[in-house]
Scaffold this motif. Structure first.
Motif, PDB file in Angstrom:
ATOM      1  N   THR A  23       0.924  -1.184  -0.193  1.00  0.00           N
ATOM      2  CA  THR A  23      -0.087  -0.094   0.242  1.00  0.00           C
ATOM      3  C   THR A  23       1.055   1.225  -0.235  1.00  0.00           C
ATOM      4  OG1 THR A  23      -0.176  -0.175   2.339  1.00  0.00           O
ATOM      5  CG2 THR A  23      -1.743  -1.123   1.132  1.00  0.00           C
ATOM      6  N   GLU A  24       0.420   2.376  -0.261  1.00  0.00           N
ATOM      7  CA  GLU A  24       1.129   3.518  -0.235  1.00  0.00           C
ATOM      8  C   GLU A  24       1.871   3.784   0.997  1.00  0.00           C
ATOM      9  OE1 GLU A  24       0.418   8.461  -0.743  1.00  0.00           O
ATOM     10  OE2 GLU A  24      -1.358   7.025  -1.845  1.00  0.00           O
ATOM     11  N   GLY A  25       3.119   4.130   0.963  1.00  0.00           N
ATOM     12  CA  GLY A  25       4.100   4.315   1.888  1.00  0.00           C
ATOM     13  C   GLY A  25       4.645   3.284   2.488  1.00  0.00           C
ATOM     14  N   ASP A  26       4.364   2.146   2.113  1.00  0.00           N
ATOM     15  CA  ASP A  26       5.169   0.761   2.335  1.00  0.00           C
ATOM     16  C   ASP A  26       6.372   0.855   1.790  1.00  0.00           C
ATOM     17  OD1 ASP A  26       3.022  -0.487   3.739  1.00  0.00           O
ATOM     18  OD2 ASP A  26       2.292  -1.728   2.102  1.00  0.00           O
ATOM     19  N   ASN A  27       7.747   0.469   2.492  1.00  0.00           N
ATOM     20  CA  ASN A  27       8.848   0.108   1.973  1.00  0.00           C
ATOM     21  C   ASN A  27       8.650  -1.283   1.013  1.00  0.00           C
ATOM     22  OD1 ASN A  27      10.075   2.220   3.394  1.00  0.00           O
ATOM     23  ND2 ASN A  27      10.337   1.393   5.124  1.00  0.00           N
ATOM     24  N   PRO A  28       9.684  -1.224  -0.010  1.00  0.00           N
ATOM     25  CA  PRO A  28       9.814  -2.518  -0.429  1.00  0.00           C
ATOM     26  C   PRO A  28       9.931  -3.768   0.395  1.00  0.00           C
ATOM     27  CG  PRO A  28      11.360  -0.751  -1.401  1.00  0.00           C
ATOM     28  CD  PRO A  28      10.766  -0.241  -0.149  1.00  0.00           C
ATOM     29  N   PRO A  29       9.472  -4.998   0.051  1.00  0.00           N
ATOM     30  CA  PRO A  29       9.607  -5.851   0.646  1.00  0.00           C
ATOM     31  C   PRO A  29      11.048  -6.679   0.688  1.00  0.00           C
ATOM     32  CG  PRO A  29       8.536  -6.403  -1.134  1.00  0.00           C
ATOM     33  CD  PRO A  29       8.619  -5.095  -1.169  1.00  0.00           C
ATOM     34  N   ILE A  30      11.414  -7.203   1.792  1.00  0.00           N
ATOM     35  CA  ILE A  30      12.604  -7.888   1.706  1.00  0.00           C
ATOM     36  C   ILE A  30      12.386  -9.342   2.082  1.00  0.00           C
ATOM     37  CG2 ILE A  30      14.029  -5.857   2.355  1.00  0.00           C
ATOM     38  CD1 ILE A  30      14.368  -7.135   4.948  1.00  0.00           C
ATOM     39  N   GLY A  31      13.378 -10.178   1.686  1.00  0.00           N
ATOM     40  CA  GLY A  31      13.207 -11.489   2.033  1.00  0.00           C
ATOM     41  C   GLY A  31      14.592 -11.999   2.720  1.00  0.00           C
ATOM     42  N   LEU A  32      14.461 -12.982   3.731  1.00  0.00           N
ATOM     43  CA  LEU A  32      15.628 -13.786   4.277  1.00  0.00           C
ATOM     44  C   LEU A  32      15.598 -15.089   3.653  1.00  0.00           C
ATOM     45  CD1 LEU A  32      15.333 -12.174   7.685  1.00  0.00           C
ATOM     46  CD2 LEU A  32      16.846 -11.440   5.786  1.00  0.00           C
ATOM     47  N   ILE A  33      16.698 -15.619   3.395  1.00  0.00           N
ATOM     48  CA  ILE A  33      16.917 -17.136   3.386  1.00  0.00           C
ATOM     49  C   ILE A  33      17.621 -17.635   4.157  1.00  0.00           C
ATOM     50  CG2 ILE A  33      17.212 -19.011   1.729  1.00  0.00           C
ATOM     51  CD1 ILE A  33      16.625 -17.150  -0.563  1.00  0.00           C
ATOM     52  N   LEU A  34      17.202 -18.445   5.156  1.00  0.00           N
ATOM     53  CA  LEU A  34      18.280 -18.916   6.130  1.00  0.00           C
ATOM     54  C   LEU A  34      18.640 -20.405   5.809  1.00  0.00           C
ATOM     55  CD1 LEU A  34      16.355 -17.748   9.296  1.00  0.00           C
ATOM     56  CD2 LEU A  34      18.172 -16.604   8.220  1.00  0.00           C
ATOM     57  N   CYS A  35      19.919 -20.537   5.660  1.00  0.00           N
ATOM     58  CA  CYS A  35      20.526 -21.982   5.517  1.00  0.00           C
ATOM     59  C   CYS A  35      21.607 -22.367   6.102  1.00  0.00           C
ATOM     60  CB  CYS A  35      20.489 -21.841   3.789  1.00  0.00           C
ATOM     61  SG  CYS A  35      21.719 -20.844   3.032  1.00  0.00           S
ATOM     62  N   ALA A  36      21.819 -23.446   6.109  1.00  0.00           N
ATOM     63  CA  ALA A  36      23.110 -24.104   7.006  1.00  0.00           C
ATOM     64  C   ALA A  36      24.393 -24.360   6.123  1.00  0.00           C
ATOM     65  CB  ALA A  36      22.660 -25.250   7.783  1.00  0.00           C
ATOM     66  N   ASP A  37      24.109 -24.337   4.669  1.00  0.00           N
ATOM     67  CA  ASP A  37      25.128 -24.730   4.009  1.00  0.00           C
ATOM     68  C   ASP A  37      24.793 -24.030   2.608  1.00  0.00           C
ATOM     69  OD1 ASP A  37      27.631 -25.713   3.363  1.00  0.00           O
ATOM     70  OD2 ASP A  37      26.793 -27.707   2.955  1.00  0.00           O
ATOM     71  N   ARG A  38      25.955 -24.008   1.792  1.00  0.00           N
ATOM     72  CA  ARG A  38      25.852 -23.153   0.616  1.00  0.00           C
ATOM     73  C   ARG A  38      27.078 -23.607  -0.330  1.00  0.00           C
ATOM     74  NH1 ARG A  38      29.939 -21.163   3.007  1.00  0.00           N
ATOM     75  NH2 ARG A  38      30.333 -18.981   2.743  1.00  0.00           N
ATOM     76  N   ASP A  39      26.768 -23.540  -1.803  1.00  0.00           N
ATOM     77  CA  ASP A  39      27.933 -23.517  -2.769  1.00  0.00           C
ATOM     78  C   ASP A  39      28.090 -22.295  -3.358  1.00  0.00           C
ATOM     79  OD1 ASP A  39      28.859 -23.558  -5.512  1.00  0.00           O
ATOM     80  OD2 ASP A  39      28.948 -25.813  -5.098  1.00  0.00           O
ATOM     81  N   GLU A  40      29.208 -21.746  -3.102  1.00  0.00           N
ATOM     82  CA  GLU A  40      29.340 -20.105  -3.511  1.00  0.00           C
ATOM     83  C   GLU A  40      29.034 -20.219  -5.027  1.00  0.00           C
ATOM     84  OE1 GLU A  40      30.622 -17.614  -2.122  1.00  0.00           O
ATOM     85  OE2 GLU A  40      31.268 -18.577  -0.080  1.00  0.00           O
ATOM     86  N   SER A  41      29.465 -20.980  -5.827  1.00  0.00           N
ATOM     87  CA  SER A  41      29.113 -20.935  -7.413  1.00  0.00           C
ATOM     88  C   SER A  41      27.687 -20.913  -7.619  1.00  0.00           C
ATOM     89  CB  SER A  41      29.744 -21.861  -8.349  1.00  0.00           C
ATOM     90  OG  SER A  41      31.081 -21.796  -8.081  1.00  0.00           O
TER      91      SER A  41
END
Length: 78
Positions: A23-41
């Protein structure tokens, strides 16, 4: 473990919210992805070219408590 589908799914949710729920005046949404492991590539390829700013910066084995997360978010906003 981070999967390329995680970034795509989050992008879909953010775009949906931006188009249908904000709605008017809202900041853009953000998302969080929480994970324990990742591959850089895989992270690099999965997040490259997304219209939203996606930051992959810190990986933790255990999720911090709510107060710690709130302090982190407030500090980033400042």
């Amino acid at each position: 473990k981070f999967d390329h589908a995680d970034a795509g799914q989050m992008n879909v949710y953010l775009n949906y919210y931006r188009k249908n729920e904000m709605t008017e005046g809202d900041n853009p949404p953000i998302g969080l992805i929480l994970c324990a492991d990742r591959d850089e590539s895989l992270v690099e390829y999965a997040t490259a070219g997304l219209a939203n700013e996606v930051f992959v910066s810190k990986y933790m084995v255990q999720l911090p408590d709510k107060e710690t997360l709130l302090r982190f978010i407030k500090a980033e906003l400042e």
